[in-house]
Design a protein around this motif. Structure first.
Motif, PDB file in Angstrom:
ATOM      1  N   UNK A  56       9.913  10.987   3.177  1.00 38.40           N
ATOM      2  CA  UNK A  56       8.900  10.369   3.868  1.00 38.40           C
ATOM      3  C   UNK A  56       8.383   9.015   3.581  1.00 38.40           C
ATOM      4  N   UNK A  57       8.709   8.538   2.575  1.00 36.36           N
ATOM      5  CA  UNK A  57       9.013   7.101   2.397  1.00 36.36           C
ATOM      6  C   UNK A  57       9.625   6.114   3.271  1.00 36.36           C
ATOM      7  N   UNK A  58      10.996   6.590   3.305  1.00 38.25           N
ATOM      8  CA  UNK A  58      11.998   6.041   4.170  1.00 38.25           C
ATOM      9  C   UNK A  58      11.185   5.973   5.653  1.00 38.25           C
ATOM     10  N   UNK A  59      10.868   7.062   6.047  1.00 35.79           N
ATOM     11  CA  UNK A  59      10.292   7.490   7.475  1.00 35.79           C
ATOM     12  C   UNK A  59       9.149   6.346   7.667  1.00 35.79           C
ATOM     13  N   UNK A  60       8.060   6.346   6.841  1.00 35.11           N
ATOM     14  CA  UNK A  60       6.820   5.576   6.846  1.00 35.11           C
ATOM     15  C   UNK A  60       7.173   4.048   6.833  1.00 35.11           C
TER      16      UNK A  60
ATOM     17  N   UNK B 281       0.823   5.502   9.173  1.00 37.42           N
ATOM     18  CA  UNK B 281       2.158   5.607   9.168  1.00 37.42           C
ATOM     19  C   UNK B 281       2.709   6.965   8.523  1.00 37.42           C
ATOM     20  N   UNK B 282       2.010   7.043   7.062  1.00 32.38           N
ATOM     21  CA  UNK B 282       2.294   8.306   6.405  1.00 32.38           C
ATOM     22  C   UNK B 282       1.945   9.601   6.962  1.00 32.38           C
ATOM     23  N   UNK B 283       0.865   9.539   7.845  1.00 34.20           N
ATOM     24  CA  UNK B 283       0.450  10.665   8.634  1.00 34.20           C
ATOM     25  C   UNK B 283       1.667  11.159   9.527  1.00 34.20           C
ATOM     26  N   UNK B 284       2.350  10.066  10.017  1.00 35.70           N
ATOM     27  CA  UNK B 284       3.412  10.436  11.106  1.00 35.70           C
ATOM     28  C   UNK B 284       4.582  10.858  10.521  1.00 35.70           C
ATOM     29  N   UNK B 285       4.709  10.424   9.121  1.00 42.69           N
ATOM     30  CA  UNK B 285       6.009  10.709   8.194  1.00 42.69           C
ATOM     31  C   UNK B 285       5.809  12.129   7.645  1.00 42.69           C
ATOM     32  N   UNK B 286       4.474  12.428   7.132  1.00 43.09           N
ATOM     33  CA  UNK B 286       4.499  13.495   6.287  1.00 43.09           C
ATOM     34  C   UNK B 286       2.862  13.806   6.326  1.00 43.09           C
ATOM     35  N   UNK B 287       2.278  14.716   7.120  1.00 36.17           N
ATOM     36  CA  UNK B 287       0.930  14.797   7.334  1.00 36.17           C
ATOM     37  C   UNK B 287       0.278  15.722   5.851  1.00 36.17           C
ATOM     38  N   UNK B 288       0.924  16.375   5.360  1.00 31.89           N
ATOM     39  CA  UNK B 288       0.781  17.077   4.068  1.00 31.89           C
ATOM     40  C   UNK B 288       0.607  16.116   2.920  1.00 31.89           C
TER      41      UNK B 288
ATOM     42  N   UNK C 198       9.421   4.027  16.047  1.00 27.64           N
ATOM     43  CA  UNK C 198      10.611   3.082  15.569  1.00 27.64           C
ATOM     44  C   UNK C 198      11.883   3.498  16.516  1.00 27.64           C
ATOM     45  N   UNK C 199      11.762   4.730  17.001  1.00 25.84           N
ATOM     46  CA  UNK C 199      12.957   5.255  17.873  1.00 25.84           C
ATOM     47  C   UNK C 199      13.037   4.382  19.162  1.00 25.84           C
ATOM     48  N   UNK C 200      11.957   3.560  19.605  1.00 25.73           N
ATOM     49  CA  UNK C 200      11.939   2.752  20.812  1.00 25.73           C
ATOM     50  C   UNK C 200      12.642   1.502  20.631  1.00 25.73           C
ATOM     51  N   UNK C 201      13.067   1.228  19.177  1.00 27.32           N
ATOM     52  CA  UNK C 201      13.526  -0.074  18.993  1.00 27.32           C
ATOM     53  C   UNK C 201      14.822  -0.022  19.793  1.00 27.32           C
ATOM     54  N   UNK C 202      15.589   0.736  19.819  1.00 30.53           N
ATOM     55  CA  UNK C 202      16.987   0.740  20.638  1.00 30.53           C
ATOM     56  C   UNK C 202      16.801   0.906  22.016  1.00 30.53           C
ATOM     57  N   UNK C 203      15.635   1.221  22.416  1.00 31.77           N
ATOM     58  CA  UNK C 203      15.484   1.224  23.925  1.00 31.77           C
ATOM     59  C   UNK C 203      15.164  -0.170  24.201  1.00 31.77           C
ATOM     60  N   UNK C 204      14.302  -0.670  23.420  1.00 27.28           N
ATOM     61  CA  UNK C 204      13.860  -2.265  23.817  1.00 27.28           C
ATOM     62  C   UNK C 204      15.099  -3.121  23.378  1.00 27.28           C
ATOM     63  N   UNK C 205      15.976  -2.864  22.414  1.00 30.98           N
ATOM     64  CA  UNK C 205      17.208  -3.661  22.338  1.00 30.98           C
ATOM     65  C   UNK C 205      18.481  -3.413  23.284  1.00 30.98           C
ATOM     66  N   UNK C 206      18.369  -2.345  23.970  1.00 31.79           N
ATOM     67  CA  UNK C 206      19.388  -2.123  24.969  1.00 31.79           C
ATOM     68  C   UNK C 206      19.348  -3.024  26.092  1.00 31.79           C
TER      69      UNK C 206
ATOM     70  N   UNK D 256       0.792  -1.304  -0.029  1.00 32.80           N
ATOM     71  CA  UNK D 256       0.148   0.025  -0.074  1.00 32.80           C
ATOM     72  C   UNK D 256       0.904   1.094   0.044  1.00 32.80           C
ATOM     73  N   UNK D 257       1.934   1.201   0.660  1.00 29.05           N
ATOM     74  CA  UNK D 257       2.677   2.553   0.946  1.00 29.05           C
ATOM     75  C   UNK D 257       3.610   2.742  -0.671  1.00 29.05           C
ATOM     76  N   UNK D 258       4.016   1.590  -1.053  1.00 29.86           N
ATOM     77  CA  UNK D 258       4.641   1.673  -2.598  1.00 29.86           C
ATOM     78  C   UNK D 258       3.520   2.086  -3.514  1.00 29.86           C
TER      79      UNK D 258
END
Length: 355
Positions: A189-193, A219-226, A263-271, A167-169
């Motif tokens: 935006x694509x990379x972030x989503x 996810x797209x709204x998180x990456x770029x609402x516009x 996705x930033x929490x990935x490092x918190x979980x994996x630490x 769907x993202x593609x």
């Protein structure tokens, strides 16, 4: 021609694994309560009986541990360099299984390996079992396969998982067609989503409540609402504003759920140092209240196989004709055979005189 929405509503993901938040919460509470009751009975009946009984996990405890083990699963899948779709399928298998099974009943560590290996099968990605087991010291192929049938039952034999990646593609292709945005913004935006989709929906209940397209839009709204607003404006051109706002409300609710696990929490979980102190008491609690009959899945599988084999042997044991057809039928067959032998011995035709 069926629309995408109609096709999705025919899928097992929608029919069997879509729940309202209240229904899902009720299911999990029942699962935890039933597991605690059954394990209590087994511990009391053990020799010697366990007294006092341990503290059992609460639904909130299980939710925290579930995410902890899903992150462990994703780490193992990434170690194997599996594609994103297979990693996501394995995580969703794990999350689905523990809707109707408690972490106290079936050991989650063993199920993570089974889910990864079975997700490879479900997605058509061939991986030899011995090669798979050799990647993880201390894991045998027997342990990986021991829970496969239990997993299949827990998934209700529904192995199709619809993901939001395609769907993202499609959304990015549509944005490029519209031509309102520069390429750098779209790539960013694509990379972030995509980073969001590879983590946030798997650590939340998004797959149970929303369609793949709705998750993608969240996810797209998180990456770029516009970009989201532009897509919706084009999709609802000529329609009422209320219809667009209704869809937007669903997407924003999905976005709020995804934002709980960015996705930033990935490092918190994996630490390990950060998560160890939080999860150590819960894992200790889980160890004390596990189902004693299902701790060793390999032994459980062997016992079930032997029991099934004994039943088959009992059913296929050799029986006399009289046992199969009844005494009267057996006697009748013997009389017919004797008459044929006498006709042959007397020089007659065993099939009777000519017509």
């Amino acid at each position: 021609m069926a629309t995408e929405d109609v096709r999705y509503r025919q899928s097992s993901q929608y029919r069997l694994w879509s729940f309202s938040p209240s229904h899902l919460q009720t299911l999990r509470e029942k699962t935890t309560s039933l597991a605690a009751t059954n394990i209590s009975n087994r511990l009391r009946a053990s020799s010697p009986p366990v007294d006092p009984l341990p503290d059992f996990l609460t639904p909130a405890d299980e939710a925290m541990l579930l995410n902890f083990y899903i992150v462990d699963l994703l780490r193992a899948a990434q170690f194997l360099e599996l594609p994103s779709e297979i990693q996501a399928t394995a995580a969703i298998f794990f999350r689905r299984f523990y809707v109707t099974h408690s972490l106290m009943t079936y050991p989650p560590r063993a199920l993570t390996m089974t889910c990864i290996f079975f997700a490879c099968k479900a997605e058509g990605y061939f991986y030899r079992i011995q090669k798979f087991a050799d990647k993880f010291p201390g894991i045998t192929s027997e342990e990986v396969l021991a829970a496969e049938y239990v997993l299949c039952q827990g998934l209700r034999f529904a192995f199709d998982v619809r993901h939001p990646y395609r769907s993202l593609e499609g959304a990015m292709m549509e944005l490029r067609r519209l031509g309102d945005f520069d390429e750098k913004r779209l790539v960013r935006a694509h990379g972030r989503a995509r980073d969001i989709l590879k983590f946030s929906p798997l650590l939340t209940d998004a797959y149970f409540h929303y369609t793949p397209s709705q998750i993608m839009f969240g996810a797209l709204a998180m990456a770029d609402e516009g970009l989201l607003q532009r897509l919706l404006r084009d999709a609802f051109a000529g329609q009422s504003e209320s219809a667009k706002n209704q869809v937007l409300e669903i997407v924003q609710n999905c976005r709020a759920m995804l934002e709980k696990e960015p996705p930033e929490r990935r490092t918190t979980y994996w630490d390990a140092s950060a998560s160890k102190e939080t999860m150590k008491p819960l894992n200790k609690k889980l160890k004390k209240c596990r189902d004693p009959d299902r701790v060793d899945l390999v032994a459980l599988q062997k016992a079930r196989r032997e029991q099934a084999l004994q039943k088959v042997k009992a059913k296929t044991a050799t029986k006399e004709d009289g046992d199969v057809f009844g005494t009267s039928n057996g006697a009748k067959i013997d009389d017919e055979r004797g008459a044929k032998r006498r006709r042959v011995a007397e020089g007659g035709d065993m099939f009777g005189p000519p017509m």
